[in-house]
Scaffold this active site. Structure first.
Site, PDB file in Angstrom:
ATOM      1  N   SER A  84      28.567  34.957  64.124  1.00 15.10           N
ATOM      2  CA  SER A  84      29.371  34.502  62.993  1.00 15.10           C
ATOM      3  C   SER A  84      29.266  35.570  61.912  1.00 15.10           C
ATOM      4  CB  SER A  84      28.857  33.163  62.468  1.00 15.10           C
ATOM      5  OG  SER A  84      29.557  32.817  61.301  1.00 15.10           O
ATOM      6  N   ARG A  85      30.404  36.186  61.577  1.00 12.06           N
ATOM      7  CA  ARG A  85      30.355  37.295  60.628  1.00 12.06           C
ATOM      8  C   ARG A  85      30.445  36.829  59.175  1.00 12.06           C
ATOM      9  NH1 ARG A  85      32.584  40.081  65.174  1.00 12.06           N
ATOM     10  NH2 ARG A  85      34.728  39.367  64.963  1.00 12.06           N
ATOM     11  N   VAL A  86      30.613  35.515  58.958  1.00 13.75           N
ATOM     12  CA  VAL A  86      30.757  35.002  57.598  1.00 13.75           C
ATOM     13  C   VAL A  86      29.830  33.824  57.338  1.00 13.75           C
ATOM     14  CG1 VAL A  86      32.365  33.981  55.938  1.00 13.75           C
ATOM     15  CG2 VAL A  86      33.180  35.712  57.514  1.00 13.75           C
TER      16      VAL A  86
END
Length: 506
Positions: free
Chosen positions: A364-366
């Site tokens: 998950s990049r956020v």
């Protein structure tokens, strides 16, 4: 008419003064060729790209190819009854879809018409199907968590409101189940859910509808169905219709979760449409703008700044891979557009690890910025521990004599895998997740048999809910675990262990 002549004259004058000439001019053309859901129309010189056209029998079409002497349009309905020479009328408006609160709890088609047999839907507003995504200035960073209720996801691959998280994996690995669980977990969270089924069987959609109804989730959900039996143009516009309805709620400051199930079939429908419109095929026969197809859809998911309404759209697109090949054309396209992916692995699924989340390839990049503080603090080492366990498992499967440290790491890994297993349609509250994760990561389960680890952890959460409800309420309210809360979990764990340990010997 029995009045005086002057009265009659004044009435006539009044009528004449208010008379408006209502002459309607509409540009029409005629069908030159029709077949496979595509009509070639001659005579519509001023037609716009994406404009709705109407045939004599009332069926709508979408202008797609604007050529010198003709227009190629995709028919949004049955082509029976449309013949060469039939008139086609411009409507003068871009394709749109009705939107409103009245749609909640309903099943609709790609044009917003009800298909659940519960009567018409009376909405006052319409939203354009194609719309430019919100600009950077109007957006807000993702800082509010969207809890899926799935322990493995919320702990290791968290999702924030306004994020786009791809769910990717082979067929029959539990992709739709994760999305349905996420919808079920939004009960009482003030989040509207839209499930867009593209190219699915009607029986599958009916099953999802029954599941959502049974758990009381249809009250805040809309199902948009463009089934496998629908023509390619209808499947093509379905996700755009879904996000247009989502934008209606977002503009009111509401939070929306939208699931696209699945975009692989959407790309196939667009490829069919493009080839029939005689557009040039490229890699894997997809047209050159297939990346733009999904980027302009997913870019509409965002979290708006408070001065622009403060609503959000969280997108969960689903992509089906062939034999785990994430490097194929469409999967790589969508991976590069989204803010992370949940990769579900067939081998894990068939070995009983469900949800079958591959920790190494999922990211998950956020969402980490939006993760609940208590879960973030406790689950920090979870991903590394699991990754190390998978490595050790491969290296030690052929060796019989293991040193104590390796044995301990394997035992700990096995317990982690066990507690992350979760049955279908059983989403968890944050407080339960925190208790189970704390017990697992702090090695409070070290003396619990591996096969009983999940049963014990779930039992411990039940025990705390019964004996120390104030601890659970505090976690749910604040999203944080205090030192007193940690102490309470440890004490409760010891007491519960003493009670149930007798049954392990038995």
């Amino acid at each position: 008419m029995n009045g005086k002549p002057e009265e009659i004259v004044s009435i006539l004058r009044e009528e004449i003064s208010h008379y408006e000439e209502k002459t309607q001019i509409s540009e029409t053309g005629s069908v030159v060729q029709i077949g496979d859901g595509i009509a070639t129309v001659y005579g519509l010189e001023n037609v716009m790209y994406g404009e709705l056209l109407e045939f004599e029998n009332g069926v709508k079409a979408l202008a797609m190819n604007l050529e010198t002497g003709s227009v190629g349009c995709a028919i949004l309905g049955p082509e029976e009854g449309i013949e060469e020479g039939d008139q086609v009328r411009r409507t003068g408006r871009r394709a749109d879809v009705p939107a409103g609160e009245e749609m909640l709890g309903r099943v609709i088609d790609a044009l917003g018409n009800p298909i659940d047999g519960k009567g018409p839907i009376h909405t006052e507003k319409t939203m354009p199907i194609e719309r430019e995504a919100s600009g950077v200035v109007t957006r807000e960073p993702v800082t509010v968590p969207l809890q899926t209720g799935i322990l493995a996801v919320d702990a290791m691959v968290p999702i924030g409101r306004g994020q786009r998280e791809l769910i990717i994996g082979d067929r029959q690995t539990g992709k739709t189940s994760i999305a349905v669980d996420a919808i079920l977990n939004q009960k009482g969270q003030n989040v509207i859910c839209i499930y867009v089924a593209i190219g699915q069987k009607n029986s599958t959609v009916a099953k999802i509808y029954n599941t959502l109804s049974k758990h009381g989730a249809m009250e805040y959900s809309i199902i948009l169905n463009a089934s496998a039996s629908e023509p390619a143009p209808v499947q093509y516009i379905a996700p755009y219709s879904g996000v247009a309805i989502a934008e209606y709620f977002m503009n009111q400051g509401r939070d929306v979760l939208i699931v696209y199930d699945d975009l692989s079939k959407h790309a196939v429908a667009y490829r069919t449409l493009s080839l029939l419109l005689k557009r040039s095929p490229g890699r894997e026969a997809y047209p050159g703008d297939v990346f733009y197809l999904h980027s302009r859809l997913l870019e509409r998911a965002c979290r708006m700044a408070p001065e622009y309404g403060g609503g959000s759209i969280t997108a969960l697109p689903i992509i089906e891979t062939q034999a785990g090949d994430v490097s194929a054309y469409i999967p790589t396209n969508v991976i590069s557009i989204t803010d992370g992916q949940l990769y579900l692995e067939s081998n894990l699924f068939h070995s009983g690890v469900r949800p079958a989340v591959n920790v190494g390839l999922s990211v998950s990049r956020v969402g980490g910025a939006a993760q609940t503080k208590a879960v973030k603090k406790i689950a920090g080492s979870l991903r590394i521990d699991l990754a190390q366990f998978r490595e050790l498992e491969v290296f030690t499967q052929f060796s019989s004599d293991l040193d104590a440290a390796t044995k301990e790491a394997l035992d700990h890994g096995n317990r982690l895998v066990e507690i992350l297993k979760q049955p279908l349609y059983h989403p968890m509250k944050v407080s339960r997740q925190v208790v189970i994760l704390y017990a697992a990561t702090q090695k409070l389960l070290a003396d619990v048999p591996v096969e009983r680890a999940r049963e014990f952890a779930w039992g411990l959460a039940d025990e705390l809910e019964k004996e120390r409800p104030q601890v659970m309420e505090e976690i749910d309210k604040t999203g944080q675990l205090s030192e007193a809360g940690e102490q309470a979990i440890r004490e409760c764990c010891e007491d519960y262990k003493k009670r149930v340990s007798a049954t392990w010997q038995a």
